[in-house]
Every structure is written in structure tokens, then in C-alpha cells.
Design an enzyme around this catalytic site. Structure first.
Site, PDB file in Angstrom:
ATOM      1  CG  HIS A   1      38.087  41.877  40.357  1.00 42.05           C
ATOM      2  ND1 HIS A   1      38.851  42.884  39.804  1.00 42.05           N
ATOM      3  CD2 HIS A   1      37.282  42.467  41.277  1.00 42.05           C
ATOM      4  CE1 HIS A   1      38.509  44.038  40.372  1.00 42.05           C
ATOM      5  NE2 HIS A   1      37.563  43.815  41.265  1.00 42.05           N
TER       6      HIS A   1
ATOM      7  CG  ASN B   1      45.895  34.034  41.533  1.00 45.40           C
ATOM      8  OD1 ASN B   1      45.102  33.251  42.063  1.00 45.40           O
ATOM      9  ND2 ASN B   1      45.985  35.312  41.876  1.00 45.40           N
TER      10      ASN B   1
ATOM     11  CD  GLN C   1      39.238  31.221  50.797  1.00 48.06           C
ATOM     12  OE1 GLN C   1      38.584  30.404  50.162  1.00 48.06           O
ATOM     13  NE2 GLN C   1      39.875  30.911  51.914  1.00 48.06           N
TER      14      GLN C   1
END
Ligand code: GRF
Length: 216
Positions: free
Chosen positions: A111, A16, A175
Site C-alpha cells: 500500500h 510491482n 521503494q
């Protein structure tokens, strides 16, 4: 216009973080990654940051007698770098109440489930065990209660027959890499307003946008 200074907290892989760094490379992206703090010296994400010339710091929880003193040390690093938004990206330490209070409304997490379903660890396996047909990821504000802060945005993915924890995790992660840079952009553009436990993003049709990206 000055870019929003973002501090990213990691403990591991850093995919990320890599997605955020990639987004921030664009000249018109309104945020910059000002620093990366890890609680683990061997977090692979540290090399990703260093390769892009982003200052990194290690603050080990092992060097601190309790959670709050660790939290204050992390916070001090962020303050030194002039951070305005703190982004948790696979940061595996639980804060004391002090940290989310200090950074209230300026501390976000991603999360890998559609909260409030499936909190804690191995949430993709929890989703498989529950037999849900749709899962995804949630970007949310961080409050002292774990995985419970106001939802900013969610992205959904299908759960397919034959999925394993690995295949579902990978589909959700793709995603995450789309959603998190978008959410940071919204903060940087000043479009996020927070009222109690509700987050509103100006210019969106609903409070929490839902992306759904069927894949072959
Ligand atoms: C992601 O699945 C994220 O949702 C969770 O921790 C994981 C971090 O992965 N909070 P990475 O370090 O960003 O690759």
C-alpha cells in the site's frame, strides 16, 4: 530446495509484478511466480507476465453474482497452480471476508502510504493534503478490514516541497519495487512468524524494518 509458489493478483499496470518477476529471475531467489490472476482483461500487467512465460488467468468480477463467488473462483485458480503465498499487486477488488480467511497469513498487499495513515484511494494526495514530511509504503497481511492487516515492513521516503501526486507516487513506487521482493523472500525463507496482530521477521533488528533512501 523447492521454491515458494507465489500467485500475484493484479488489476492494472503491473510494475510491482515486474519487480517480483525480475527478482525471481535470480537463481538464488527462493520464490517463483507460479501464476498471475487479473480481474481485468485489459490489465497491462498481463502482458508483462506472458512475456516471461508465466501462466495468466482472467477472472472477471462481472461474471460473478456476488463477492464471495468471485473470491472462490480466484481462489480456485490459485489452488490449481499450487500457490502457497498470494501477493496483491495493484489488485483493485475488495474481497468478501471469505478470501482473507481462506488464505489467512498467506495473503499480502503493498500500500503506498505508511499505514495506518492514509487508507483507501489517492493516498499520496491524502499525504500531500495532510502536509506530512515523510511518507512511504507498507507491506502488510490482508485481513477482512481494508488496509488494516498486521504490518510486515515499511519503507519511508521524504515528501519534498513542490511534490505533486505524481512525483510523490513515483518516489514511493521505487521503494515498493525494493520492498515487495524482499518481503516475499522473507516468506519464502520461512522467516516470517505471525502472532495475533504482530509480524516478526527472524534475523531483523526490529519487527517492521524501516528503509529510508534519500534521493537527490
Ligand atoms: C501501487 O502503488 C501499490 O502500492 C498499490 O497499487 C499500485 C499498483 O501499481 N496497491 P502496479 O500495478 O504494481 O504498477
Amino acid at each position: 530446495m523447492a521454491k515458494l509458489r507465489v500467485g500475484v493478483l493484479i488489476s492494472g499496470r503491473g510494475s510491482n509484478l515486474a519487480a517480483l518477476i525480475e527478482a525471481a529471475r535470480a537463481a538464488d531467489y527462493p520464490a517463483e511466480i507460479a501464476c498471475v490472476v487479473s480481474n481485468k482483461a485489459d490489465a497491462p500487467g498481463l502482458a508483462i507476465a506472458a512475456a516471461s512465460g508465466i501462466p495468466t488467468t482472467i477472472v472477471s468480477h462481472k461474471d460473478h453474482p456476488d463477492r464471495e463467488s468471485f473470491d472462490r473462483a480466484v481462489s480456485g485458480e490459485l489452488e490449481r497452480q499450487g500457490v502457497e503465498l498470494v501477493v496483491l499487486a495493484g489488485f483493485m477488488r475488495i474481497f468478501s471476508a471469505w478470501f482473507p480467511t481462506r488464505w489467512a497469513d498467506r495473503l499480502i498487499n503493498i500500500h503506498p502510504s505508511l499505514l495506518p495513515a492514509f487508507k483507501g484511494m489517492h493516498v499520496q494526495q491524502q499525504a500531500l493534503d495532510a502536509g506530512v514530511r515523510v511518507s512511504g509504503c507498507t507491506a502488510h497481511l490482508v485481513i477482512p478490514d481494508l488496509d488494516s492487516g498486521p504490518i510486515i515492513a515499511q519503507a519511508a521516503v521524504p515528501v519534498l516541497a513542490g511534490d505533486t501526486e505524481e512525483t510523490l507516487s513515483a518516489r514511493i513506487l521505487r521503494q515498493e519495487h525494493r520492498l515487495y521482493p524482499l518481503v516475499v523472500r522473507w516468506f519464502a525463507e520461512g522467516r516470517v512468524s505471525i502472532g495475533g496482530d504482530r509480524v516478526t521477521v527472524r534475523g531483523l533488528a526490529c519487527d517492521a524494518m524501516l528503509l529510508f533512501s534519500p534521493e537527490p
